[in-house]
Write an enzyme that holds these catalytic residues in place. Sequence first.
Site, PDB file in Angstrom:
ATOM      1  N   GLY A  12      26.667  59.748  34.074  1.00 27.07           N
ATOM      2  CA  GLY A  12      27.814  60.422  34.670  1.00 27.07           C
ATOM      3  C   GLY A  12      27.483  61.754  35.312  1.00 27.07           C
ATOM      4  CB  CYS A  47      44.385  33.895  44.867  1.00 25.01           C
ATOM      5  SG  CYS A  47      43.495  33.431  46.368  1.00 25.01           S
ATOM      6  CB  CYS A 102      41.268  30.183  44.518  1.00 26.95           C
ATOM      7  SG  CYS A 102      41.385  31.791  43.718  1.00 26.95           S
ATOM      8  CB  CYS A 151      40.385  36.263  45.846  1.00 31.50           C
ATOM      9  SG  CYS A 151      41.000  35.299  44.483  1.00 31.50           S
ATOM     10  CB  CYS A 208      38.411  33.353  46.742  1.00 32.91           C
ATOM     11  SG  CYS A 208      39.966  32.586  47.210  1.00 32.91           S
TER      12      CYS A 208
END
Lengths: 286, 362
Positions: free
Chosen positions: A29, A237, A240, A262, A268
């Site tokens: 970080g 979606c 899909c 997606c 997808c």
Amino acid sequence: MNDYNFAYLDEQTKRMIRRAILKGLAIPGYQVPFASREMPMPYGWGTGGVQISAATLTPEDTFKVIDQGADDTTNAVSIRQFFEKTAEVETTTTTSEATVIQTRHRIPEEPLTEDQILVYQVPIPEPLRFLEPRETETRKMHALEEYGLMHVKLYEDISQHGHIATSYAYPVRIEGRYVMDPSPIPKFDNPKMEMAAIQLFGAGREQRIYALPPYTSVVSLDFDDHPFDPSKAPHCCALCGAEDSYLDEVIVDDEGGRMFVCSDTDYCERRRAAGHRGAALAEDAA
Amino acid sequence: MYVAVKGGERAIENAHAWLAEERRGDPSIDELSVAQIREQLSLAVNRVMAEGSLFDPDLAALAIKQARGDLIEAIFLIRAYRTTLPRFGSSEPIETSDMQCDRRISATFKDVPGGQILGPTFDYTHRLIDFKLAADGEIPDAAEVPTDPEPVPHVTGFLNKEGLIEEALDDEEAPRDLTREPLELPADRALRLQALTRADEGFTLGMAYSTQRGYARNHAFVGELRIGTVPVEMDIPELGFAIEIGEITVTECESVNQFKGSKTERPQFTRGYGLVFGQTERKAISMALVDRALRWEELGEDFVGAPAQDAEFVLYHGDNIQATGFLEHIKLPHYVDFQSELELVRKLRREAGASQVQEAAE
């Protein structure tokens, strides 16, 4: 294009970048300054990610590039072609086949493994930048762990809007120490950051690298009475039928009609190949 | 029916082909040669060399041709090329007092040893479009005089002899290299000057102009402006001494700025310094003014909050390759972040609407 070294950068430069990466992994970080090079693509277009990928790739690697979750957006195509030419590595669009994945603004839906490295392109690495524009000040704030300003900002959001009004680049705290910018991924992706793969973040223009080793603790900032909410569009979606993926909204006609699909194109396609059908395709079949 | 947008690859190829065609323009018009650009657009070439940080007029001319005359794009090409070049050493500092001057003026003295040489300047031209240039007019020969081989001394040197201007100290320390190390603050003067000499001309000009208009005014005189060629020498370890490896054209501006004094020091003038590749005097003068404004701290002046005094502001925003890249990246798709904003705004609007309805009911 073999006039250039493997993966474009010279070995000295790669060594300098690898040192920054190692330092970043040792202090998760923390933003490590590095001598970012001028790349043959513009600053702001992924030069940080490209330099990390160049320093990370080996000839045996399989490389995948996504932008907004998709493999075929123009800048993803451009970066993939760059490494096809300069490193001659194999490329793929299949998440599970890739050993190094460079991304802009998304984390793939499919969980990553310990054999994978995820490289993020980062525009502004400093999570405190829009609260304090001076680098000299923000570096001090990180050193002193002085993150009160960020909490005040989130609190003001709640008092003004009733919610934390940050929907992407949502700040996270790493191992209880550094507050980090996860790059402009939607906050939907934040919980995925505690993952098995190594995550490397490169900001070329801002000359910073930071990193997360596998399984690092990544906590999205919140309050006890306003817990973090990784929201997404309340749809599935249209292609899909996935209910668990991040969706793009696409305007489909002049009346403003829209559909949700997606954002992760590989996810997808794979689901459709496995026989899943969303509402739009079901109608076609009918 | 919508299908996921495919074909980014072909779109890019086609765009590149079209770009190449547009670059060439109408093929019935003669193509520009690199030599023509180098010779006839030499001030553009100079700017590209200066901000590209690479002294190579042929390469700069080629970059201008490739960039269709977009100078920032040309500078970008040069920078991206430059970064791939191996670095096999560094030169000795150039001696601008050894300069063969094409131009050398001082605004602070009517006459100075070495003389005032106007040189090839636009300064006193009347800015009238010369339609003769549209027809290919012959140019009259310029008068010639033999050059004076004597070195031309620096004007500020004369002030220095009297102690009227601050000493420019030589700390003998090798400056940090902006292109090999990340910029970290505070930046010393050598590093600031490095950043300024490759900074965008427009940005530097705007910053300098703001000091003239009162944002950290330091009242600058052009003590001296000189343009000419200087030899570049490099120490060759195998030989054990320095040899001349070439010659470059540079523009140098030394500004003489308002005096200061303190309890311990008598009043004296202060300096600003500009040094830029090529004939680039607007940039060199701007650089000197901004350099002077950035020196407020070491000169014991007040920080009045002016942008040109703020090293972090100036150094982080003066580079046009960084700036243009980040500015133009907002053309890239951002629909994932936009989508998350859409959802948030819808949610906030829904809730605001609900509370308004409730208030109306109450």
